[in-house]
Design an enzyme around this catalytic site. Structure first.
Site, PDB file in Angstrom:
ATOM      1  N   HIS A 475       4.819  -4.140  -7.396  1.00  0.00           N
ATOM      2  CA  HIS A 475       3.779  -3.123  -7.200  1.00  0.00           C
ATOM      3  C   HIS A 475       3.151  -3.244  -5.817  1.00  0.00           C
ATOM      4  O   HIS A 475       3.074  -2.260  -5.064  1.00  0.00           O
ATOM      5  CB  HIS A 475       2.719  -3.275  -8.292  1.00  0.00           C
ATOM      6  CG  HIS A 475       1.580  -2.313  -8.177  1.00  0.00           C
ATOM      7  ND1 HIS A 475       1.504  -1.158  -8.920  1.00  0.00           N
ATOM      8  CD2 HIS A 475       0.463  -2.326  -7.405  1.00  0.00           C
ATOM      9  CE1 HIS A 475       0.390  -0.507  -8.613  1.00  0.00           C
ATOM     10  NE2 HIS A 475      -0.260  -1.204  -7.700  1.00  0.00           N
ATOM     11  N   GLU A 476       2.689  -4.438  -5.480  1.00  0.00           N
ATOM     12  CA  GLU A 476       2.018  -4.622  -4.189  1.00  0.00           C
ATOM     13  C   GLU A 476       2.996  -4.487  -3.030  1.00  0.00           C
ATOM     14  O   GLU A 476       2.647  -3.976  -1.959  1.00  0.00           O
ATOM     15  CB  GLU A 476       1.309  -5.982  -4.140  1.00  0.00           C
ATOM     16  CG  GLU A 476       0.232  -6.165  -5.197  1.00  0.00           C
ATOM     17  CD  GLU A 476      -0.845  -5.087  -5.164  1.00  0.00           C
ATOM     18  OE1 GLU A 476      -1.044  -4.451  -4.109  1.00  0.00           O
ATOM     19  OE2 GLU A 476      -1.488  -4.865  -6.206  1.00  0.00           O
ATOM     20  N   HIS A 479       3.271  -0.859  -2.186  1.00  0.00           N
ATOM     21  CA  HIS A 479       2.183  -0.398  -1.312  1.00  0.00           C
ATOM     22  C   HIS A 479       2.443  -0.826   0.133  1.00  0.00           C
ATOM     23  O   HIS A 479       2.215  -0.064   1.078  1.00  0.00           O
ATOM     24  CB  HIS A 479       0.846  -0.977  -1.777  1.00  0.00           C
ATOM     25  CG  HIS A 479       0.304  -0.352  -3.020  1.00  0.00           C
ATOM     26  ND1 HIS A 479       0.192   1.004  -3.188  1.00  0.00           N
ATOM     27  CD2 HIS A 479      -0.193  -0.910  -4.167  1.00  0.00           C
ATOM     28  CE1 HIS A 479      -0.339   1.265  -4.374  1.00  0.00           C
ATOM     29  NE2 HIS A 479      -0.574   0.125  -4.991  1.00  0.00           N
ATOM     30  N   HIS A 482       4.933   1.306   1.795  1.00  0.00           N
ATOM     31  CA  HIS A 482       4.318   2.598   2.113  1.00  0.00           C
ATOM     32  C   HIS A 482       3.650   2.534   3.487  1.00  0.00           C
ATOM     33  O   HIS A 482       3.726   3.487   4.282  1.00  0.00           O
ATOM     34  CB  HIS A 482       3.304   2.945   1.030  1.00  0.00           C
ATOM     35  CG  HIS A 482       2.805   4.348   1.078  1.00  0.00           C
ATOM     36  ND1 HIS A 482       1.808   4.800   0.244  1.00  0.00           N
ATOM     37  CD2 HIS A 482       3.120   5.406   1.855  1.00  0.00           C
ATOM     38  CE1 HIS A 482       1.549   6.071   0.508  1.00  0.00           C
ATOM     39  NE2 HIS A 482       2.326   6.464   1.484  1.00  0.00           N
TER      40      HIS A 482
END
Length: 497
Positions: A475-476, A479, A482
């Site tokens: 998940h991290e 990010h 991104h």
């Protein structure tokens, strides 16, 4: 005078970023930023362009944003009394400066005039969006309020900044205040060996226990807390630990109760000043939900759709627990739910999260995440070690470069800080440290950080993660990608900004 927080090197000199520099460095950054804002507000209408208005506003606050970002990062990962004192000394000035930007009549006049020029009116893509978002932000943050209302809004934001900072400090202090010391290993029945070993190591790190008389130390950090709630047979210890966790920020020394009500009242007044019914409307106006009523409606609709299934699951769990315990079916207390859920999962599916840990060593998980990203995005993720590794704020922190595989160009770099510490706030997050210029010419690399509070290694062994912690890494890292892979020509619209 040396101002290390204002040093604009790609990788910060973390050893030099000490609390004693915060006040002087942020004061200088504020003065410089204010001078740039004042200059912007004095521009003549006939001289206006996209570059000297909207882009200049973005650039005006960038050094302050970077410097204050480093301060807040250290507050999150390496908190100390000295750093808190420095932050709280500067917080009123920083919050006042930030709140004053959209309330600056001269600046708002310049931006509106620039937006009306043929050049800016003809912009498309990211630049058009940046203009629209900037003007919307000014309006939503009070640019068109009366002078008395602007003054009150400034005071509200300053008060909110101070109270939310104190709230966070209380949460960290309250979390660290609690420890459960167990001297009788017989009380640890059901607890996995990995959790017992970690608790033993935690005790020894505090000078507690000996080889002859070991003790086990449990805290409210997730890798310590969750195994107790899921596996420990001793119900009284589960209850004690759960109540301590649910009471975070409620003990007399670190009680956030009054702060919660004060923050809510200040947010409500802020919303009313801005013409909204509630604070949620302020936050959501330019997000998908648009307003608090729509967000609440979504949640209530979701509740109505799942409540029957939830009630069935709860009843099934209560019946299972009663059958195993030989007691009448009854409501399960919150410190019992995870325990019996784990038992039911094991009985029904022969699945135990602890049995999966050997497959999820942290290095293996990271290698898998990086390998998957390499296939999908055509990148390589390479750790810097030894003399090539830049300074970090803690020895556990790692540093990586992300390169484009085809060209070999470095797209960005990032720090990874995965394990809990008493000086580190809870949770997991990704933050951008700097955004490179992608407006033309040679692309500058981005810099970011990912942090978590995952199971730490015991002794010289590898850190073995739960499946949930594996999800956290992916998940991290998502990010982070991104941010690092962003190619937006306006910095403040890139990645997660």
């Amino acid at each position: 005078m040396n101002h290390p927080f204002l040093n604009d090197t790609f990788a910060p000199d973390w050893d030099a970023l000490t609390p004693d520099h915060v006040v002087a460095d942020i004061t200088v950054a504020l003065e410089q930023a204010q001078a740039r804002i004042d200059a912007l507000g004095g521009l003549a209408a006939e001289s206006l362009s996209f570059e000297n208005s909207f882009l200049a506003l973005e650039a005006a606050t960038e050094p302050l944003t970077k410097a204050w970002g480093k301060v807040n990062h250290l507050d999150s990962v390496n908190n100390s009394a000295e750093l808190r004192e420095a932050i709280n000394q500067m917080l009123p000035a920083v919050s006042s400066f930030s709140a004053a930007i959209p309330l600056n009549d001269k600046l708002y006049t310049v931006l509106r005039a620039a937006a009306g020029t043929s050049e800016v009116a003809g912009l498309k893509g990211a630049k058009r969006r940046f203009v629209d978002e900037t003007l919307a932000e000014f309006r939503e943050q009070g640019a068109e309020l009366s002078a008395p209302h602007k003054e009150r809004l400034m005071a509200l934001k300053q008060a909110l900044a101070a109270k939310t900072q104190k709230f966070s400090e209380n949460v960290l202090d309250s979390t660290n205040r609690y420890e459960k010391i167990v001297e009788d290993e017989g009380l640890l029945q059901g607890l996995p060996e990995s959790a017992k070993a970690a608790a033993l190591q935690s005790a020894r790190s505090k000078g507690l226990g000996t080889d002859q008389h070991p003790v086990w130390r449990f805290t409210l950090h997730m890798p310590s807390l969750l195994p107790v709630l899921k596996y420990l047979d001793n119900r009284e210890i589960r209850r004690e630990v759960y109540e301590a966790f649910s009471g975070t920020g409620a003990d007399p020394e670190h009680d956030n109760t009054h702060l919660i009500w004060e923050i809510l009242a200040l947010r409500r007044e802020q919303a009313r000043l801005l013409g909204k019914d509630q604070f949620a409307d302020v936050v959501l106006e330019r997000r998908m939900a648009k307003n608090g009523a729509k967000a609440l409606s979504f949640v209530e609709d979701l509740h109505d759709r799942v409540v029957d299934a939830f009630d069935n699951d709860v009843r099934e769990l209560e019946e299972f627990a009663a059958g195993r315990a030989g007691t009448p079916v009854a409501h399960l207390e919150p410190w019992d739910s995870s325990y019996w859920s784990e038992k039911l999962q094991k009985a029904r599916y022969d699945l135990d999260d602890e049995e999966l840990r050997p497959y999820f060593s942290i290095d293996g998980v990271i290698k898998g995440a990086f390998g998957l990203a390499a296939k999908v995005f055509g990148i390589s993720v390479v750790e810097r070690t030894g003399a090539r590794k830049p300074q970090v704020w803690h020895p556990e922190v790692r540093f990586y470069d992300i390169n484009d595989t085809a060209s070999g160009v470095r797209l960005g770099s990032f720090y990874a800080d995965w394990h809990p510490r008493e000086t580190k706030r809870g949770g997991a997050w990704m933050n951008p440290f700097s955004t490179g210029d992608r407006s033309g010419g040679a692309a500058e690399p981005h810099l970011g950080v990912i942090c978590g509070n995952l199971t730490a290694p015991v002794g010289d062994g590898a850190a073995l993660l739960t499946h949930r912690e594996v999800q956290t890494i992916f998940h991290e890292f998502g990010h982070l990608l991104h941010h690092i892979l962003g190619e937006v020509e306006v910095k403040s619209l890139n990645g997660t900004e």
